[in-house]
Design a protein around this motif. Structure first.
Motif, PDB file in Angstrom:
ATOM      1  N   ALA A 138      79.608  31.319  98.866  1.00  0.00           N
ATOM      2  CA  ALA A 138      80.072  32.593  98.881  1.00  0.00           C
ATOM      3  C   ALA A 138      80.659  33.036  97.540  1.00  0.00           C
ATOM      4  CB  ALA A 138      81.232  32.580  99.943  1.00  0.00           C
ATOM      5  N   THR A 139      80.180  34.474  97.050  1.00  0.00           N
ATOM      6  CA  THR A 139      80.497  34.864  95.810  1.00  0.00           C
ATOM      7  C   THR A 139      81.631  36.079  96.158  1.00  0.00           C
ATOM      8  OG1 THR A 139      78.913  36.466  95.961  1.00  0.00           O
ATOM      9  CG2 THR A 139      78.629  34.466  94.988  1.00  0.00           C
ATOM     10  N   THR A 140      82.150  36.315  97.400  1.00  0.00           N
ATOM     11  CA  THR A 140      82.933  37.617  97.779  1.00  0.00           C
ATOM     12  C   THR A 140      83.599  36.940  98.703  1.00  0.00           C
ATOM     13  OG1 THR A 140      81.535  38.504  99.445  1.00  0.00           O
ATOM     14  CG2 THR A 140      81.392  39.239  97.030  1.00  0.00           C
ATOM     15  N   LEU A 280      91.052  27.345 100.569  1.00  0.00           N
ATOM     16  CA  LEU A 280      90.559  26.887  99.393  1.00  0.00           C
ATOM     17  C   LEU A 280      89.072  27.696  99.174  1.00  0.00           C
ATOM     18  CD1 LEU A 280      91.068  22.887  99.550  1.00  0.00           C
ATOM     19  CD2 LEU A 280      92.249  24.874  98.517  1.00  0.00           C
ATOM     20  N   VAL A 281      88.312  27.734 100.317  1.00  0.00           N
ATOM     21  CA  VAL A 281      86.888  28.500 100.104  1.00  0.00           C
ATOM     22  C   VAL A 281      87.141  29.913  99.843  1.00  0.00           C
ATOM     23  CG1 VAL A 281      84.993  29.105 101.463  1.00  0.00           C
ATOM     24  CG2 VAL A 281      85.859  27.056 101.765  1.00  0.00           C
ATOM     25  N   VAL A 282      88.162  30.386 100.573  1.00  0.00           N
ATOM     26  CA  VAL A 282      88.608  32.197 100.354  1.00  0.00           C
ATOM     27  C   VAL A 282      89.012  32.230  98.872  1.00  0.00           C
ATOM     28  CG1 VAL A 282      90.111  33.888 100.979  1.00  0.00           C
ATOM     29  CG2 VAL A 282      88.838  32.902 102.742  1.00  0.00           C
ATOM     30  N   ASP A 283      89.740  31.226  98.286  1.00  0.00           N
ATOM     31  CA  ASP A 283      90.346  31.404  97.015  1.00  0.00           C
ATOM     32  C   ASP A 283      89.483  31.307  95.908  1.00  0.00           C
ATOM     33  OD1 ASP A 283      92.904  32.447  95.779  1.00  0.00           O
ATOM     34  OD2 ASP A 283      93.170  30.338  95.064  1.00  0.00           O
ATOM     35  N   SER A 284      88.463  30.258  96.310  1.00  0.00           N
ATOM     36  CA  SER A 284      87.434  30.143  95.242  1.00  0.00           C
ATOM     37  C   SER A 284      86.369  31.235  94.951  1.00  0.00           C
ATOM     38  CB  SER A 284      86.563  29.001  95.504  1.00  0.00           C
ATOM     39  OG  SER A 284      87.458  27.752  95.685  1.00  0.00           O
ATOM     40  N   ALA A 285      86.275  31.879  96.384  1.00  0.00           N
ATOM     41  CA  ALA A 285      85.286  32.999  96.336  1.00  0.00           C
ATOM     42  C   ALA A 285      86.142  34.263  95.881  1.00  0.00           C
ATOM     43  CB  ALA A 285      84.970  33.215  97.935  1.00  0.00           C
ATOM     44  N   ARG A 286      87.470  34.341  96.054  1.00  0.00           N
ATOM     45  CA  ARG A 286      87.933  35.492  95.428  1.00  0.00           C
ATOM     46  C   ARG A 286      87.856  35.525  93.796  1.00  0.00           C
ATOM     47  NH1 ARG A 286      92.942  36.301  93.103  1.00  0.00           N
ATOM     48  NH2 ARG A 286      93.338  34.065  93.485  1.00  0.00           N
ATOM     49  N   ARG A 288      85.581  34.034  92.252  1.00  0.00           N
ATOM     50  CA  ARG A 288      84.214  34.340  91.705  1.00  0.00           C
ATOM     51  C   ARG A 288      84.028  35.798  91.810  1.00  0.00           C
ATOM     52  NH1 ARG A 288      83.161  29.222  94.425  1.00  0.00           N
ATOM     53  NH2 ARG A 288      82.745  30.162  96.406  1.00  0.00           N
ATOM     54  N   GLN A 289      84.653  36.474  93.072  1.00  0.00           N
ATOM     55  CA  GLN A 289      84.329  37.827  93.150  1.00  0.00           C
ATOM     56  C   GLN A 289      85.437  38.628  91.783  1.00  0.00           C
ATOM     57  OE1 GLN A 289      85.294  39.487  96.955  1.00  0.00           O
ATOM     58  NE2 GLN A 289      86.167  41.189  96.076  1.00  0.00           N
ATOM     59  N   SER A 290      86.221  37.987  91.548  1.00  0.00           N
ATOM     60  CA  SER A 290      86.954  38.871  90.321  1.00  0.00           C
ATOM     61  C   SER A 290      86.370  38.447  89.120  1.00  0.00           C
ATOM     62  CB  SER A 290      88.468  38.113  90.155  1.00  0.00           C
ATOM     63  OG  SER A 290      89.176  38.192  91.462  1.00  0.00           O
ATOM     64  N   GLU A 291      85.717  37.401  88.779  1.00  0.00           N
ATOM     65  CA  GLU A 291      84.856  37.040  87.588  1.00  0.00           C
ATOM     66  C   GLU A 291      83.761  37.945  87.454  1.00  0.00           C
ATOM     67  OE1 GLU A 291      84.178  33.030  87.868  1.00  0.00           O
ATOM     68  OE2 GLU A 291      85.970  32.395  87.140  1.00  0.00           O
ATOM     69  N   ARG A 292      83.198  38.005  88.461  1.00  0.00           N
ATOM     70  CA  ARG A 292      81.914  38.885  88.648  1.00  0.00           C
ATOM     71  C   ARG A 292      82.336  40.379  88.327  1.00  0.00           C
ATOM     72  NH1 ARG A 292      78.105  39.231  93.740  1.00  0.00           N
ATOM     73  NH2 ARG A 292      79.666  40.468  94.441  1.00  0.00           N
ATOM     74  N   ALA A 293      83.531  40.626  88.982  1.00  0.00           N
ATOM     75  CA  ALA A 293      83.672  42.134  88.720  1.00  0.00           C
ATOM     76  C   ALA A 293      84.078  42.516  87.415  1.00  0.00           C
ATOM     77  CB  ALA A 293      85.019  42.480  89.780  1.00  0.00           C
ATOM     78  N   HIS A 294      84.664  41.386  86.705  1.00  0.00           N
ATOM     79  CA  HIS A 294      84.965  41.409  85.330  1.00  0.00           C
ATOM     80  C   HIS A 294      83.802  41.593  84.354  1.00  0.00           C
ATOM     81  CE1 HIS A 294      87.468  41.229  81.600  1.00  0.00           C
ATOM     82  NE2 HIS A 294      86.616  39.916  81.481  1.00  0.00           N
ATOM     83  N   LEU A 295      82.965  40.794  84.685  1.00  0.00           N
ATOM     84  CA  LEU A 295      81.690  40.693  83.803  1.00  0.00           C
ATOM     85  C   LEU A 295      80.788  42.095  84.081  1.00  0.00           C
ATOM     86  CD1 LEU A 295      80.084  37.250  84.624  1.00  0.00           C
ATOM     87  CD2 LEU A 295      81.222  38.229  82.482  1.00  0.00           C
ATOM     88  N   GLU A 296      80.984  42.683  85.412  1.00  0.00           N
ATOM     89  CA  GLU A 296      80.273  43.947  85.695  1.00  0.00           C
ATOM     90  C   GLU A 296      81.161  45.047  84.926  1.00  0.00           C
ATOM     91  OE1 GLU A 296      80.259  44.499  89.928  1.00  0.00           O
ATOM     92  OE2 GLU A 296      78.603  43.075  90.170  1.00  0.00           O
ATOM     93  N   GLU A 297      82.217  44.819  84.969  1.00  0.00           N
ATOM     94  CA  GLU A 297      83.239  45.860  84.090  1.00  0.00           C
ATOM     95  C   GLU A 297      82.864  45.837  82.506  1.00  0.00           C
ATOM     96  OE1 GLU A 297      87.878  47.264  83.499  1.00  0.00           O
ATOM     97  OE2 GLU A 297      87.375  45.317  84.333  1.00  0.00           O
TER      98      GLU A 297
END
Length: 458
Positions: A138-140, A280-286, A288-297
């Motif tokens: 899960a990435t989000t 744990l799953v939700v926090d890991s996905a959060r 990854r979502q933040s990292e992806r959003a940062h890279l997209e930014e």
């Protein structure tokens, strides 16, 4: 010496001894089935004792009555329920038979409970394993919530499941209806989206307890009128908060619509375990979502102008290179230079100048097509790359852009006017010579600026 036959299989004149021997065989030879065991009890005690039916009750005491005999079921000091025998009025059993019968039935009841517990433990372990296997992909937070919802509904065997996610302000901003009827899904969107999650007493209770809420009957633990649980028409439910290090981000709700349900202690432990692992799953996905959003930014800022949000010079040059490659459909490049921008900037300040540039960007976006590229080159210079257009079409757009930019702009309470000089260069005239294309457009733009200056002096 001649071997003696087993006494447990020797027909006995005493029906009680024969019955207990047969029950012993049933219990020890294979995993005993409670219904089969009770069938043997009725069959063997019908004639000698008048027993017509037998059942086991594990909860809720009932009066024996004149036609029922109730035998408590206890094993190792633990109450397991009661065996209820019904038959002729004044039904009685010899004490030894009653004790032996109750003991054997208690053994089968306990064995059945152990088998069910093992099956549930196996299912719970499998659910946690599946949760981690699917959750790691899960990435989000949305995807993680969906995984947790599906796993929870499957291991608990519920009929319906849905998820809602909240924004930083605590309002529901997203819904996942996983298999609910279309009309219920639409009702959820109407009733729940945009509402404060904290309006729900179930949400407040889940956060207060820091874990899942299991309700046997919604009549005893209702949610908000017209809310998530009511709209899903659940009669019993499990409400599991989606927790992360930053706090609650949503909730999984699953349950049954056909009837109420008594959630067992093991159900509650399974739900609690899934909630903990799900966090744990939700926090890991959060993350990854933040990292992806940062890279997209970062990627966005690498090829976009920070002030206006338009593509920058780098992005424009990449687009020009693609548009002038062999086989490309051609087009034109427009260069724009604002007339009178410095005057506004000097008179009203840089803040007003920035707002003016943002308005210019909005007007450019409004005039060009989605497939075209409007860019800011720096200062008060802009460009538009047109794909698949003729020179005449490009000249027409240049005139429209100049007219649009001459319209007054309200800046910090003051109406100001600027103009724009636009130069046009056709891609076909310059093949893959990007530098020559830019030089030609720049020359045409300054020619337009000089022409505008001569007209203004007349």
């Amino acid at each position: 010496m001649t071997p003696q036959p087993s006494t447990s299989r020797t027909p006995a004149a005493d029906p009680a001894v024969a019955l207990l021997a047969e029950l012993h065989d049933l219990v020890t030879d294979r995993p005993a089935d409670l219904e089969a065991l009770l069938g043997v009890v009725v069959d063997r005690l019908a004639r000698p004792c008048g027993v017509l039916a037998a059942r086991v009750e594990v909860d809720g005491a009932q009066a024996a009555g004149g036609r029922a005999l109730v035998l408590p079921l206890r094993l190792f000091g633990e109450d397991l329920g009661r065996l209820v025998l019904t038959g002729a009025p004044g039904l009685r059993l010899p004490p030894d038979l009653a004790r032996g019968l109750a003991h054997h039935v208690a053994l089968v009841v306990e064995a059945g409970a152990v088998r069910r517990a093992r099956a549930l433990d196996t299912a719970a372990a499998g659910a946690v394993r599946r949760l981690f296997e699917e959750g790691t992909r899960a990435t989000t937070v949305r995807e993680a919530g969906e995984v947790l919802a599906r796993v929870t509904a499957q291991v608990l065997g519920t009929e319906r499941v849905a998820v809602h996610l909240i924004d930083p302000g605590g309002r529901v901003h997203d819904l996942l209806d996983l298999g609910v009827p279309a009309e219920v899904a639409e009702a959820l969107r109407v009733q729940v989206l945009g509402r404060l999650a904290g309006d729900s007493p179930v949400w407040r209770r889940a956060l207060r307890e820091g874990g899942p809420v299991l309700a046997d009957d919604t009549a005893d633990a209702p949610g908000r009128p017209g809310g998530f649980i009511a709209t899903m028409r659940l009669r019993s439910y499990v409400a599991m908060p989606l927790l992360s290090a930053s706090g609650a981000v949503g909730m999984v709700v699953c349950g049954d619509v056909g009837a109420t349900r008594t959630w067992s202690d093991r159900d509650r432990r399974v739900a609690q375990q899934l909630a903990l692992e799900g966090a744990l799953v939700v926090d890991s996905a959060r993350l990854r979502q933040s990292e992806r959003a940062h890279l997209e930014e970062l990627r966005f800022h690498a090829d976009h102008d920070v002030l206006t949000g338009l593509p920058n010079r780098r992005r424009l040059l990449d687009a020009i290179a693609a548009a002038t490659a062999p086989g490309a459909e051609g087009g034109a490049l427009l260069l724009l230079d604002l007339d009178g921008f410095k005057r506004v900037n000097d008179a009203l300040g840089h803040s007003a100048g920035d707002e003016l540039l943002r308005e210019v960007a909005r007007r450019l976006r409004r005039e060009v097509r989605a497939e075209d590229v409007a860019a800011r080159l720096g200062g008060d210079e802009f460009a538009v790359l047109l794909r698949g257009t003729t020179r005449a079409e490009a000249e027409d757009l240049a005139a429209r852009l100049a007219a649009a930019l001459r319209e007054p702009v309200a800046v910090e309470g003051t109406s100001v006017r600027v103009g724009a000089s636009v130069g046009v260069a056709a891609l076909a005239d310059h093949a893959q010579d990007v530098t020559g294309l830019l030089r030609a457009a720049d020359t045409a733009m300054y020619a337009a600026k000089r022409a505008a200056g001569r007209r203004s002096r007349r």
